[in-house]
Design a protein around this motif. Structure first.
Motif, PDB file in Angstrom:
ATOM      1  N   ALA A   1       0.814  -1.218   0.000  1.00 50.97           N
ATOM      2  CA  ALA A   1       0.000   0.000   0.000  1.00 50.97           C
ATOM      3  C   ALA A   1       0.843   1.262   0.000  1.00 50.97           C
ATOM      4  N   THR A   2       1.936   1.273   0.774  1.00 48.95           N
ATOM      5  CA  THR A   2       2.758   2.479   0.876  1.00 48.95           C
ATOM      6  C   THR A   2       3.621   2.716  -0.351  1.00 48.95           C
ATOM      7  N   ASP A   3       3.762   1.709  -1.218  1.00 54.60           N
ATOM      8  CA  ASP A   3       4.634   1.828  -2.384  1.00 54.60           C
ATOM      9  C   ASP A   3       3.880   2.008  -3.692  1.00 54.60           C
ATOM     10  N   ARG A   4       2.558   2.036  -3.650  1.00 49.45           N
ATOM     11  CA  ARG A   4       1.811   2.229  -4.881  1.00 49.45           C
ATOM     12  C   ARG A   4       2.100   3.604  -5.464  1.00 49.45           C
ATOM     13  N   VAL A   5       2.073   3.693  -6.773  1.00 48.62           N
ATOM     14  CA  VAL A   5       2.478   4.912  -7.455  1.00 48.62           C
ATOM     15  C   VAL A   5       1.712   6.121  -6.934  1.00 48.62           C
ATOM     16  N   ARG A   6       0.396   6.016  -6.824  1.00 51.89           N
ATOM     17  CA  ARG A   6      -0.398   7.181  -6.418  1.00 51.89           C
ATOM     18  C   ARG A   6      -0.086   7.599  -4.982  1.00 51.89           C
ATOM     19  N   VAL A   7       0.252   6.635  -4.116  1.00 51.13           N
ATOM     20  CA  VAL A   7       0.569   6.950  -2.723  1.00 51.13           C
ATOM     21  C   VAL A   7       1.922   7.644  -2.622  1.00 51.13           C
ATOM     22  N   VAL A   8       2.907   7.152  -3.359  1.00 57.91           N
ATOM     23  CA  VAL A   8       4.227   7.781  -3.358  1.00 57.91           C
ATOM     24  C   VAL A   8       4.150   9.185  -3.962  1.00 57.91           C
ATOM     25  N   ALA A   9       3.437   9.333  -5.064  1.00 55.69           N
ATOM     26  CA  ALA A   9       3.292  10.650  -5.699  1.00 55.69           C
ATOM     27  C   ALA A   9       2.645  11.644  -4.749  1.00 55.69           C
ATOM     28  N   ARG A  10       1.701  11.178  -3.955  1.00 57.34           N
ATOM     29  CA  ARG A  10       0.981  12.038  -3.011  1.00 57.34           C
ATOM     30  C   ARG A  10       1.915  12.652  -1.969  1.00 57.34           C
ATOM     31  N   THR A  11       3.003  11.958  -1.615  1.00 57.85           N
ATOM     32  CA  THR A  11       3.920  12.513  -0.616  1.00 57.85           C
ATOM     33  C   THR A  11       4.586  13.785  -1.124  1.00 57.85           C
ATOM     34  N   ILE A  12       4.724  13.915  -2.446  1.00 62.72           N
ATOM     35  CA  ILE A  12       5.321  15.114  -3.033  1.00 62.72           C
ATOM     36  C   ILE A  12       4.260  16.179  -3.291  1.00 62.72           C
ATOM     37  N   LEU A  13       3.155  15.788  -3.907  1.00 60.13           N
ATOM     38  CA  LEU A  13       2.049  16.729  -4.107  1.00 60.13           C
ATOM     39  C   LEU A  13       0.744  15.944  -4.194  1.00 60.13           C
ATOM     40  N   PRO A  14      -0.111  16.067  -3.174  1.00 56.77           N
ATOM     41  CA  PRO A  14      -1.411  15.377  -3.223  1.00 56.77           C
ATOM     42  C   PRO A  14      -2.213  15.821  -4.441  1.00 56.77           C
ATOM     43  N   LEU A  15      -2.927  14.884  -5.041  1.00 59.08           N
ATOM     44  CA  LEU A  15      -3.690  15.187  -6.249  1.00 59.08           C
ATOM     45  C   LEU A  15      -4.765  16.237  -5.980  1.00 59.08           C
ATOM     46  N   THR A  16      -5.375  16.210  -4.785  1.00 58.55           N
ATOM     47  CA  THR A  16      -6.405  17.205  -4.470  1.00 58.55           C
ATOM     48  C   THR A  16      -5.825  18.614  -4.462  1.00 58.55           C
ATOM     49  N   VAL A  17      -4.570  18.750  -4.060  1.00 62.90           N
ATOM     50  CA  VAL A  17      -3.911  20.057  -4.074  1.00 62.90           C
ATOM     51  C   VAL A  17      -3.595  20.472  -5.509  1.00 62.90           C
ATOM     52  N   ALA A  18      -3.087  19.517  -6.287  1.00 61.80           N
ATOM     53  CA  ALA A  18      -2.731  19.808  -7.671  1.00 61.80           C
ATOM     54  C   ALA A  18      -3.934  20.272  -8.481  1.00 61.80           C
ATOM     55  N   ARG A  19      -5.119  19.747  -8.177  1.00 60.93           N
ATOM     56  CA  ARG A  19      -6.320  20.060  -8.957  1.00 60.93           C
ATOM     57  C   ARG A  19      -7.102  21.252  -8.405  1.00 60.93           C
ATOM     58  N   ALA A  20      -6.692  21.770  -7.254  1.00 60.45           N
ATOM     59  CA  ALA A  20      -7.453  22.831  -6.598  1.00 60.45           C
ATOM     60  C   ALA A  20      -7.270  24.176  -7.292  1.00 60.45           C
ATOM     61  N   VAL A  21      -8.328  24.976  -7.288  1.00 59.66           N
ATOM     62  CA  VAL A  21      -8.225  26.348  -7.792  1.00 59.66           C
ATOM     63  C   VAL A  21      -7.317  27.158  -6.874  1.00 59.66           C
ATOM     64  N   ASP A  22      -7.483  26.983  -5.565  1.00 55.69           N
ATOM     65  CA  ASP A  22      -6.632  27.639  -4.577  1.00 55.69           C
ATOM     66  C   ASP A  22      -5.792  26.567  -3.902  1.00 55.69           C
ATOM     67  N   TRP A  23      -4.675  26.205  -4.528  1.00 55.53           N
ATOM     68  CA  TRP A  23      -3.876  25.083  -4.059  1.00 55.53           C
ATOM     69  C   TRP A  23      -3.345  25.318  -2.644  1.00 55.53           C
ATOM     70  N   GLU A  24      -3.026  26.572  -2.323  1.00 55.87           N
ATOM     71  CA  GLU A  24      -2.428  26.864  -1.027  1.00 55.87           C
ATOM     72  C   GLU A  24      -3.430  26.643   0.108  1.00 55.87           C
ATOM     73  N   ARG A  25      -4.644  27.108  -0.058  1.00 60.72           N
ATOM     74  CA  ARG A  25      -5.670  26.936   0.968  1.00 60.72           C
ATOM     75  C   ARG A  25      -5.981  25.454   1.164  1.00 60.72           C
ATOM     76  N   VAL A  26      -6.156  24.733   0.061  1.00 61.40           N
ATOM     77  CA  VAL A  26      -6.461  23.300   0.143  1.00 61.40           C
ATOM     78  C   VAL A  26      -5.290  22.544   0.765  1.00 61.40           C
ATOM     79  N   GLY A  27      -4.066  22.923   0.385  1.00 59.89           N
ATOM     80  CA  GLY A  27      -2.887  22.262   0.922  1.00 59.89           C
ATOM     81  C   GLY A  27      -2.765  22.403   2.422  1.00 59.89           C
ATOM     82  N   PHE A  28      -3.012  23.599   2.944  1.00 59.76           N
ATOM     83  CA  PHE A  28      -2.887  23.799   4.385  1.00 59.76           C
ATOM     84  C   PHE A  28      -4.018  23.125   5.148  1.00 59.76           C
TER      85      PHE A  28
END
Length: 245
Positions: A60-87
Motif C-alpha cells: 500500500a505504501t509503495d503504490r504509485v499514487r501513494v508515493v506521488a501524493r507525498t510530493i504533491l497530493p492530487l487534491t492540491v494539484a487540482r485545486a483552484v486555490d492550491w495553497e488553501r487546500v494544501g494547508f
C-alpha cells in the motif's frame, strides 16, 4: 572511479524503464550518480502506473499514487486555490510527507512555504519589491542530523526550478533512490509539482531531470523478468509507431 550514468527519455514511463535496465546491467544493481532526463514529463502515463503496481504487487505504501501524493497530493494539484487546500490537508498528512516539508517544515504553521516562495520568485514578486532572477531550491533536509545519510526518510534532498524562456525546467536531487519501490511514484509527484508551479508562474512545462546520487534496485527476482518484458515492449514500439502513453 565510474562517471555518471545518463538516461535520456521522452516520458516518465520511458525514463523508468531505461533506468531499471541500466541498473540491472550494473554490478550490485547500484549506480552512483544516475542522471535521468525526461523531455515530456507531463505526458499521461497513468495506465503504466496501474500496470506497474500490479506487476510489482506493490504494498500500500509503495503504490504509485501513494508515493506521488507525498510530493504533491492530487487534491492540491487540482485545486483552484492550491495553497488553501494544501494547508487544510496538512493535519491529515504523515510527518514524513515531502509536501509538508515544502510548505511548512514542522507542520505547525510557523515555517516558510517554499513552493509559494518559488512561485513568487518566478513571478518577480518579493516582500521588498526587489527582483529575483531565479528561485532558490526547495530544501527537504535540514542541516544537521536529518542531513546525515541513513536508510529512510528523507531521500529527496532538494528540488530546483529554473525559467528557460517561457518554460519551467526542474531538477530534483535524491541522495538515495529505490527504483523497485519509489522511483516511478516520485517521477509522477515531481511532474505534478512542476505542473502546479508552471501554471502559477504562467509558464509551460519543460524538461524534468532527476539525479540519484545513489540509485538502487532490489527485488531482482521480480525486476529481471519484468525488465525483460519491458525491453520487448520497447523493441516492439521501436518497430511501430509509438502510441502516446
Amino acid at each position: 572511479m565510474r562517471g555518471a550514468v545518463l538516461v535520456d527519455a521522452r516520458t516518465l514511463e520511458d525514463a523508468w524503464r531505461a533506468a531499471v535496465l541500466a541498473l540491472l546491467r550494473q554490478p550490485g544493481h547500484r549506480i552512483r550518480n544516475l542522471v535521468v532526463s525526461i523531455a515530456e514529463p507531463q505526458a499521461d502515463c497513468s495506465a503504466f502506473a496501474r500496470r506497474l503496481d500490479a506487476a510489482l504487487g506493490a504494498a500500500a505504501t509503495d503504490r504509485v499514487r501513494v508515493v506521488a501524493r507525498t510530493i504533491l497530493p492530487l487534491t492540491v494539484a487540482r485545486a483552484v486555490d492550491w495553497e488553501r487546500v494544501g494547508f487544510r490537508l496538512l493535519p491529515k498528512l504523515p510527518t514524513n510527507s515531502y509536501f509538508r516539508r515544502m510548505v511548512d517544515y514542522e507542520g505547525d504553521g510557523t515555517n516558510v512555504n517554499q513552493i509559494r516562495d518559488v512561485i513568487d520568485a518566478l513571478n518577480h514578486r518579493t516582500p521588498d519589491g526587489g527582483k529575483w532572477a531565479d528561485p532558490g531550491p526547495i530544501v527537504l533536509e535540514r542541516p544537521g542530523r536529518t542531513a546525515i545519510a541513513r536508510v529512510g526518510f528523507p531521500c529527496l534532498s532538494e528540488v530546483q526550478f529554473h525559467r528557460d524562456a517561457d518554460e519551467l525546467v526542474v531538477t530534483a536531487v535524491y541522495r538515495s533512490h529505490y527504483y523497485h519501490e519509489k522511483a516511478y511514484g516520485n517521477f509522477v509527484g515531481l511532474a505534478r509539482l512542476q505542473q502546479l508551479v508552471a501554471a502559477e508562474s504562467r509558464l509551460t512545462c519543460g524538461g524534468l531531470v532527476v539525479v540519484s546520487t545513489d540509485a538502487r534496485l532490489g527485488r531482482i527476482g521480480v525486476m529481471r523478468p519484468l525488465a525483460s518484458s519491458l525491453q520487448e515492449e520497447v523493441t516492439s514500439e521501436s518497430e511501430h509507431e509509438r502510441v502516446p502513453c
